[in-house]
Design an enzyme around this catalytic site. Structure first.
Site, PDB file in Angstrom:
ATOM      1  N   CYS A 118      61.048   2.690  23.174  1.00  0.00           N
ATOM      2  CA  CYS A 118      60.201   3.850  22.854  1.00  0.00           C
ATOM      3  C   CYS A 118      61.009   5.128  22.658  1.00  0.00           C
ATOM      4  O   CYS A 118      60.462   6.141  22.217  1.00  0.00           O
ATOM      5  CB  CYS A 118      59.155   4.043  23.934  1.00  0.00           C
ATOM      6  SG  CYS A 118      58.171   2.565  24.163  1.00  0.00           S
ATOM      7  N   HIS A 260      56.483  10.771  23.533  1.00  0.00           N
ATOM      8  CA  HIS A 260      56.158   9.379  23.232  1.00  0.00           C
ATOM      9  C   HIS A 260      54.761   9.097  23.775  1.00  0.00           C
ATOM     10  O   HIS A 260      54.439   9.416  24.928  1.00  0.00           O
ATOM     11  CB  HIS A 260      57.197   8.459  23.871  1.00  0.00           C
ATOM     12  CG  HIS A 260      56.753   7.043  23.949  1.00  0.00           C
ATOM     13  ND1 HIS A 260      56.269   6.378  22.847  1.00  0.00           N
ATOM     14  CD2 HIS A 260      56.670   6.166  24.983  1.00  0.00           C
ATOM     15  CE1 HIS A 260      55.910   5.160  23.199  1.00  0.00           C
ATOM     16  NE2 HIS A 260      56.149   5.007  24.492  1.00  0.00           N
ATOM     17  N   ASN A 290      50.032   2.673  22.677  1.00  0.00           N
ATOM     18  CA  ASN A 290      51.474   2.919  22.707  1.00  0.00           C
ATOM     19  C   ASN A 290      52.113   2.106  21.576  1.00  0.00           C
ATOM     20  O   ASN A 290      52.151   0.884  21.643  1.00  0.00           O
ATOM     21  CB  ASN A 290      52.007   2.477  24.086  1.00  0.00           C
ATOM     22  CG  ASN A 290      53.513   2.604  24.207  1.00  0.00           C
ATOM     23  OD1 ASN A 290      54.223   2.766  23.218  1.00  0.00           O
ATOM     24  ND2 ASN A 290      54.005   2.509  25.436  1.00  0.00           N
TER      25      ASN A 290
HETATM   26  N1  ACO Z   1      41.853  -3.741  33.804  1.00  0.00           N
HETATM   27  C1  ACO Z   1      41.317  -3.701  35.049  1.00  0.00           C
HETATM   28  N2  ACO Z   1      42.069  -3.718  36.165  1.00  0.00           N
HETATM   29  C2  ACO Z   1      43.405  -3.767  36.012  1.00  0.00           C
HETATM   30  C3  ACO Z   1      44.028  -3.799  34.737  1.00  0.00           C
HETATM   31  C4  ACO Z   1      43.198  -3.798  33.623  1.00  0.00           C
HETATM   32  N3  ACO Z   1      43.681  -3.824  32.366  1.00  0.00           N
HETATM   33  N4  ACO Z   1      45.375  -3.831  34.909  1.00  0.00           N
HETATM   34  C5  ACO Z   1      45.599  -3.808  36.231  1.00  0.00           C
HETATM   35  N5  ACO Z   1      44.408  -3.769  36.898  1.00  0.00           N
HETATM   36  C6  ACO Z   1      44.171  -3.739  38.329  1.00  0.00           C
HETATM   37  C7  ACO Z   1      45.364  -4.223  39.129  1.00  0.00           C
HETATM   38  O1  ACO Z   1      45.313  -5.615  39.262  1.00  0.00           O
HETATM   39  C8  ACO Z   1      45.150  -3.487  40.417  1.00  0.00           C
HETATM   40  O2  ACO Z   1      44.194  -4.162  41.172  1.00  0.00           O
HETATM   41  P1  ACO Z   1      44.377  -4.306  42.759  1.00  0.00           P
HETATM   42  O3  ACO Z   1      44.325  -2.912  43.310  1.00  0.00           O
HETATM   43  O4  ACO Z   1      43.200  -5.133  43.158  1.00  0.00           O
HETATM   44  O5  ACO Z   1      45.695  -4.971  42.960  1.00  0.00           O
HETATM   45  C9  ACO Z   1      44.547  -2.143  40.016  1.00  0.00           C
HETATM   46  O6  ACO Z   1      43.996  -2.363  38.708  1.00  0.00           O
HETATM   47  C10 ACO Z   1      45.546  -1.024  39.946  1.00  0.00           C
HETATM   48  O7  ACO Z   1      46.664  -1.457  39.181  1.00  0.00           O
HETATM   49  P2  ACO Z   1      47.918  -0.557  39.004  1.00  0.00           P
HETATM   50  O8  ACO Z   1      48.990  -1.310  38.280  1.00  0.00           O
HETATM   51  O9  ACO Z   1      48.262   0.068  40.321  1.00  0.00           O
HETATM   52  O10 ACO Z   1      47.329   0.577  38.043  1.00  0.00           O
HETATM   53  P3  ACO Z   1      47.972   1.947  37.664  1.00  0.00           P
HETATM   54  O11 ACO Z   1      47.109   3.048  38.092  1.00  0.00           O
HETATM   55  O12 ACO Z   1      49.439   2.045  38.011  1.00  0.00           O
HETATM   56  O13 ACO Z   1      47.877   1.916  36.071  1.00  0.00           O
HETATM   57  C11 ACO Z   1      49.254   1.527  34.150  1.00  0.00           C
HETATM   58  C12 ACO Z   1      48.586   0.907  35.350  1.00  0.00           C
HETATM   59  C13 ACO Z   1      48.210   2.100  33.233  1.00  0.00           C
HETATM   60  C14 ACO Z   1      50.035   0.449  33.419  1.00  0.00           C
HETATM   61  C15 ACO Z   1      50.192   2.680  34.627  1.00  0.00           C
HETATM   62  O14 ACO Z   1      51.001   2.226  35.668  1.00  0.00           O
HETATM   63  C16 ACO Z   1      51.041   3.192  33.514  1.00  0.00           C
HETATM   64  O15 ACO Z   1      50.559   3.727  32.543  1.00  0.00           O
HETATM   65  N6  ACO Z   1      52.377   3.100  33.653  1.00  0.00           N
HETATM   66  C17 ACO Z   1      53.271   3.498  32.591  1.00  0.00           C
HETATM   67  C18 ACO Z   1      53.399   2.361  31.659  1.00  0.00           C
HETATM   68  C19 ACO Z   1      54.000   2.754  30.350  1.00  0.00           C
HETATM   69  O16 ACO Z   1      53.848   3.863  29.905  1.00  0.00           O
HETATM   70  N7  ACO Z   1      54.682   1.792  29.752  1.00  0.00           N
HETATM   71  C20 ACO Z   1      55.257   1.931  28.463  1.00  0.00           C
HETATM   72  C21 ACO Z   1      56.569   2.671  28.517  1.00  0.00           C
HETATM   73  S1  ACO Z   1      57.208   2.911  26.979  1.00  0.00           S
HETATM   74  C22 ACO Z   1      58.147   1.591  26.453  1.00  0.00           C
HETATM   75  O17 ACO Z   1      59.340   1.617  26.484  1.00  0.00           O
HETATM   76  C23 ACO Z   1      57.422   0.352  25.885  1.00  0.00           C
END
Ligand code: ACO
Length: 334
Positions: A118, A260, A290
């Site tokens: 990214c 990004h 993304n």
């Molecule tokens: N739908 C419903 N529930 C979900 C989903 C989903 N799609 N995905 C995860 N959950 C659940 C999990 O299982 C968890 O449940 P639990 O509490 O029972 O264990 C709960 O939701 C919370 O999950 P978290 O992973 O803690 O959620 P978080 O608030 O961290 O959000 C997210 C996840 C959106 C991925 C966030 O961490 C994020 O945006 N991180 C940055 C990721 C990013 O930007 N990546 C790309 C980088 S750029 C590149 O180089 C490609």
């Protein structure tokens, strides 16, 4: 013999392309256990475009985005000296840039791929501006194109909700030093965290019986979302501050923050840490998700089409992602 006098570089034109197939969060909730509400609340994403059908690759998108940019300034592709294709999802491991060169008819251009996930587009602009500012090349096409949909485990709800496919392109041209618009940059890599975000190569368990040689294939995208989130929110503001400080600019001088497009919460948190008003954030991720290396040029092209950006505006552009790699480039729009 080239003259290595310093000269200016400016973004002459932009272009972009997205697939026609649009998938709303409701569509994704039919294949994994998730909901529109969860996705919107956690990410800001509502829909994404995905390359469907056979024989479609980033080449399809990269070529359209490049031609769009060329058409805007009525430039013939033969005038391009260099093509940098920022992508992590080439359709050929040896690189896809040469296919873009051939398909747009850039017969005089050298072309190569740049892999930095990214952050690829930011590194692409910086690389292009170096070639221009030292006098080596006059017209450089930088394309960010990714199709992560091909590398996602579509049964993994933690990653499949995030990504979309797209391409964005800019033509960067040499100009007088006074018109230079790529003011400064700041780049970083920390490989200690490479496992936080990867599409890693996995060897088969059995080696070749005679050569003792292992072959394998690439796995799906793996991500530690929480770590990536923490990294982005802590490091991106520091990179921006270093970059604007070196230019003796203040936060108030920033007209647009173009990050990004990973997650709306990341964009808001970075702006908040820097005390940048949220109406200066350029954001279109609700429509595209993304799109990795394509996200910044796609958002830039859209903002220009909406006449948001004015002459002399200061745009702070930051990329961040796998590697981990991150960086900032400050542009004064001319
Ligand atoms: N739908 C419903 N529930 C979900 C989903 C989903 N799609 N995905 C995860 N959950 C659940 C999990 O299982 C968890 O449940 P639990 O509490 O029972 O264990 C709960 O939701 C919370 O999950 P978290 O992973 O803690 O959620 P978080 O608030 O961290 O959000 C997210 C996840 C959106 C991925 C966030 O961490 C994020 O945006 N991180 C940055 C990721 C990013 O930007 N990546 C790309 C980088 S750029 C590149 O180089 C490609």
């Amino acid at each position: 013999m080239k003259s290595f006098s310093m000269q200016g570089a400016k973004i002459l034109a932009t272009g972009s392309a997205v697939p026609t197939s649009c998938f709303h969060n409701h569509d994704i909730s039919k294949i994994v256990q998730t909901s529109d509400q969860w996705i919107v609340t956690r990410t800001g994403i509502r829909e994404r475009r995905l390359l469907t059908g056979i024989d479609k690759s980033i080449i399809t998108l990269a070529v359209t985005a490049s031609i769009n940019a060329l058409n805007k300034v009525s430039m013939d592709a033969s005038q391009i000296d260099l093509i940098i294709l920022a992508t992590s999802t080439p359709n050929d491991l040896f690189g896809s840039a040469s296919q873009v060169q051939s398909k747009i008819g850039a017969i005089n251009a050298v072309a190569f791929d740049l892999t930095a996930a990214c952050s690829g587009f930011v590194l692409g602009i910086v690389t292009a501006s170096q070639f221009i500012q030292n006098g080596s090349y006059r017209n450089v096409l930088v394309v960010g194109a990714d199709s992560l949909s091909k590398w996602i485990d579509w049964s993994d709800r933690s990653t499949c909700i995030l990504f979309g496919d797209a391409a964005g392109a800019v033509i960067i041209q040499a100009c007088s030093e006074a018109d230079n618009s790529i003011l400064d940059f700041q780049l970083n890599t920390d490989g200690n965290y490479s496992s936080c975000l990867s599409i890693s190569y996995q060897e088969e368990i059995r080696p070749h019986p005679i050569l003792n040689l292992y072959q394998g294939s690439f796995k799906y995208i793996a991500m530690n979302g929480k770590e990536v989130y923490k990294f982005a929110v802590s490091q991106v503001p520091l990179s921006i501050l270093k970059c604007i400080n070196s230019l003796n600019l203040s936060i108030n001088d920033i007209d647009w923050l173009l990050l990004h497009q990973a997650n709306e919460r990341i964009l808001m948190a970075v702006a908040e840490k820097l005390s940048i008003s949220s109406d200066k954030i350029i954001s279109n991720l609700s429509k595209y998700g993304n799109t990795s290396a394509a996200s910044i040029p796609l958002a830039l092209d859209e903002a220009l089409q909406q006449n948001k950006i004015a002459h002399n505006d200061i745009i702070v552009i930051s990329g961040f992602g796998a590697g981990l790699t991150w960086g900032t480039v400050v542009v004064q729009w001319k």
